[in-house]
Scaffold this motif. Structure first.
Motif, short mmCIF file in Angstrom:
data_model
loop_
_atom_site.label_atom_id
_atom_site.label_comp_id
_atom_site.label_asym_id
_atom_site.label_seq_id
_atom_site.Cartn_x
_atom_site.Cartn_y
_atom_site.Cartn_z
N THR A 245 -11.71 9.67 2.80
CA THR A 245 -11.84 10.97 3.45
C THR A 245 -10.49 11.32 4.07
OG1 THR A 245 -14.18 10.62 3.98
CG2 THR A 245 -13.00 12.31 5.23
N ILE A 246 -9.95 12.47 3.72
CA ILE A 246 -8.65 12.89 4.24
C ILE A 246 -8.85 13.43 5.65
CG2 ILE A 246 -6.72 14.46 3.94
CD1 ILE A 246 -7.33 14.40 0.92
N ASP A 247 -8.15 12.83 6.61
CA ASP A 247 -8.29 13.23 8.01
C ASP A 247 -7.27 14.30 8.41
OD1 ASP A 247 -10.32 11.24 8.46
OD2 ASP A 247 -8.70 9.74 8.51
N GLU A 248 -6.06 14.17 7.90
CA GLU A 248 -5.00 15.07 8.34
C GLU A 248 -3.89 15.10 7.31
OE1 GLU A 248 -1.57 14.96 11.77
OE2 GLU A 248 -3.57 14.25 12.31
N VAL A 249 -3.33 16.27 7.07
CA VAL A 249 -2.17 16.42 6.18
C VAL A 249 -1.19 17.37 6.87
CG1 VAL A 249 -1.33 17.15 3.92
CG2 VAL A 249 -3.61 16.14 4.13
N SER A 250 0.05 16.96 7.00
CA SER A 250 1.07 17.83 7.56
C SER A 250 2.35 17.69 6.75
CB SER A 250 1.34 17.50 9.03
OG SER A 250 1.86 16.19 9.18
N VAL A 251 3.12 18.76 6.69
CA VAL A 251 4.36 18.79 5.93
C VAL A 251 5.37 19.62 6.70
CG1 VAL A 251 3.76 20.84 4.57
CG2 VAL A 251 5.35 19.14 3.63
N SER A 252 6.64 19.28 6.55
CA SER A 252 7.72 19.99 7.21
C SER A 252 8.94 19.96 6.31
CB SER A 252 8.04 19.33 8.55
OG SER A 252 8.80 18.15 8.36
N PRO A 253 9.99 20.69 6.65
CA PRO A 253 11.21 20.65 5.83
C PRO A 253 11.88 19.28 5.78
CG PRO A 253 11.19 22.63 7.18
CD PRO A 253 10.06 21.75 7.67
N ILE A 254 11.52 18.37 6.69
CA ILE A 254 12.18 17.07 6.69
C ILE A 254 11.26 15.92 6.29
CG2 ILE A 254 13.77 17.85 8.49
CD1 ILE A 254 12.30 15.85 10.36
N GLY A 255 9.97 16.16 6.16
CA GLY A 255 9.09 15.05 5.81
C GLY A 255 7.63 15.44 5.75
N PHE A 256 6.78 14.43 5.56
CA PHE A 256 5.35 14.68 5.48
C PHE A 256 4.60 13.51 6.13
CE2 PHE A 256 5.64 11.59 2.17
CZ PHE A 256 4.38 11.03 2.06
N ARG A 257 3.32 13.75 6.40
CA ARG A 257 2.45 12.68 6.89
C ARG A 257 1.03 12.98 6.46
NH1 ARG A 257 -1.07 11.52 11.20
NH2 ARG A 257 -0.99 9.35 11.94
N VAL A 258 0.33 11.96 5.98
CA VAL A 258 -1.08 12.09 5.66
C VAL A 258 -1.83 10.95 6.34
CG1 VAL A 258 -0.64 13.25 3.46
CG2 VAL A 258 -0.93 10.76 3.52
N ALA A 259 -3.05 11.24 6.78
CA ALA A 259 -3.93 10.22 7.34
C ALA A 259 -5.28 10.33 6.65
CB ALA A 259 -4.07 10.42 8.85
N TYR A 260 -5.84 9.19 6.27
CA TYR A 260 -7.12 9.21 5.58
C TYR A 260 -7.88 7.92 5.92
CZ TYR A 260 -4.10 6.62 2.34
OH TYR A 260 -3.19 5.74 1.79
N THR A 261 -9.18 7.96 5.73
CA THR A 261 -10.03 6.82 6.05
C THR A 261 -10.71 6.32 4.78
OG1 THR A 261 -10.44 7.63 8.29
CG2 THR A 261 -11.98 6.01 7.41
N ALA A 262 -10.58 5.02 4.52
CA ALA A 262 -11.28 4.37 3.41
C ALA A 262 -12.58 3.77 3.92
CB ALA A 262 -10.40 3.28 2.79
N ASP A 263 -13.59 3.71 3.07
CA ASP A 263 -14.91 3.27 3.51
C ASP A 263 -15.10 1.75 3.50
OD1 ASP A 263 -14.93 2.87 0.79
OD2 ASP A 263 -16.88 3.84 0.44
N GLN A 264 -14.00 0.99 3.35
CA GLN A 264 -14.07 -0.47 3.37
C GLN A 264 -12.88 -1.01 4.14
OE1 GLN A 264 -14.43 -2.18 -0.60
NE2 GLN A 264 -15.56 -0.38 -1.33
N GLU A 265 -13.00 -2.27 4.57
CA GLU A 265 -11.86 -2.97 5.15
C GLU A 265 -11.18 -3.80 4.07
OE1 GLU A 265 -12.46 -5.27 8.61
OE2 GLU A 265 -13.65 -3.74 9.66
N PRO A 266 -9.86 -3.92 4.08
CA PRO A 266 -9.18 -4.76 3.10
C PRO A 266 -9.49 -6.23 3.33
CG PRO A 266 -7.64 -4.01 4.76
CD PRO A 266 -8.93 -3.28 5.02
N VAL A 267 -9.36 -7.01 2.27
CA VAL A 267 -9.57 -8.46 2.34
C VAL A 267 -8.21 -9.13 2.23
CG1 VAL A 267 -10.66 -10.47 1.30
CG2 VAL A 267 -11.84 -8.24 1.28
N TRP A 268 -7.73 -9.68 3.34
CA TRP A 268 -6.41 -10.31 3.35
C TRP A 268 -6.55 -11.81 3.06
CZ3 TRP A 268 -3.74 -6.19 3.19
CH2 TRP A 268 -3.96 -5.12 4.05
#
Length: 351
Positions: A245-268
């Protein structure tokens, strides 16, 4: 393992000397930080070694007239009219400096957004002599400089890239450029940090050699106009057995940032010191690298930003992830058409 896992695939092959390990220990006390891929500025460059990269820092006021942000940033990130207009709007001079053992480090200027920032420093010899030993330059050695704190130590994690620039190998100065992407907003914050011991590696050397020693204590206020725009949130996509699920997307002339949530935890899984286990690498790819980020320009050019740095924060059976990067050149919003995240496309408004 920490809940916040800053990932960059280059880390899988790192080996650390005792000097590097000391720097890592100090850095870990402030913030987890990993480097992004090597950048290509206009002039000769040398990427800071991953384990030794210092973070954004600065100190007491310097006297005299400050150079304009355009003078500082245009040679590095583009000097076209549209690009300098962006710099004039969001760039902020600093002029803070500290002098130790005849070497002055000055923070020249900063520009950024809520989560991205770029700062340029000048390192100069007070006696006016050639900065490098005779016959040496950035092409013949790789510089590393210790340090910790700065924006990376304000709160949360960060990732980015750092490099040195030498416009004139015969003069008494070089520049140090740092680009960083944060997990938390950094505007209107006070930065405190330290640089120490500028060292270099040459081919065949097992250990770095000191070029200039000392500790430079620096401080400044983060103050610039956030030029980013928000594009959306709430959209979903699925891949690699995960639902995002995409939580946030932002963009600017110098960069970008996206935040999203996955429905599982990684297995390290565990790995020897200084290396990333194959299982951890695969998990990082599922949650970060495999999430495609494409920036399409109005002329049809597509920039693949999928390899940008990021972080994974597992919690309660899900994982909050972020990806972001400072672009290699300033790109006015008018030249951006869209940004896609995991196949979800956001049109970029030009009003």
């Amino acid at each position: 393992m920490s809940d916040l896992f800053d990932y960059k695939k280059e880390m899988s092959e790192l080996r650390f000397t005792e000097i590097q390990k000391k720097a890592l220990a100090e850095a870990a006390a402030s913030a987890a930080r990993t480097p992004a891929k090597r950048r290509r500025p206009v002039f000769r460059t040398a990427l800071i070694a991953a384990a030794m990269a210092a973070v954004l820092v600065v100190g007491s006021s310097a006297a005299g007239i400050l150079p304009s942000p355009t003078e500082i940033f245009a040679p590095l990130f583009g000097g076209a009219a549209a690009q300098t207009e962006v710099i004039d709007k969001i760039g902020h001079p600093i002029g803070a400096s500290d002098t130790v053992n005849g070497i002055t480090i000055t923070a020249d200027a900063i520009m950024g957004t809520e989560y991205n920032a770029v700062i340029v420093y000048t390192l100069s010899r007070d006696d006016g002599a050639r900065f490098f030993p005779e016959g040496e330059n950035l092409d013949s050695q790789m510089l590393v400089m210790g340090g910790f704190g700065g924006l990376g130590g304000i709160k949360g994690g960060s990732h980015g890239s750092s490099w040195f620039v030498d416009e004139d190998p015969e003069d008494d100065r070089i520049q140090y450029v740092e680009a960083v992407n944060m997990d938390y907003p950094v505007t209107k914050a006070t930065v405190n940090a330290t640089f120490y011991d500028l060292c270099y590696w040459k081919d065949g050397q097992a250990e770095p050699q000191a070029l200039y020693t000392g500790r430079w204590y620096l401080r400044y206020e983060v103050d610039y106009e956030d030029c980013s725009i928000r594009l959306g949130g709430g959209e979903t996509f699925s891949q690699d057995g995960l639902n995002f699920t995409i939580d946030e997307v932002s963009v600017s002339p110098i960069g970008f940032r996206v935040a999203y949530t996955a429905d599982q935890e990684p297995v390290w899984s565990g790995a020897p010191s200084g290396r990333q286990a194959p299982q951890a690498s695969r998990e990082s790819q599922r949650y970060l690298e495999n999430v495609e980020i494409l920036l399409t320009k109005t002329d049809g050019t597509v920039l693949d930003l999928s390899n940008s740095g990021g972080s994974i924060s597992p919690k309660d059976g899900a994982s909050v992830c972020t990806k972001g990067e400072v672009l290699t050149e300033i790109l006015p919003l008018e030249e951006m058409a869209s940004l896609s995240v995991g196949g979800v496309t956001y049109e970029i408004p030009h009003s």
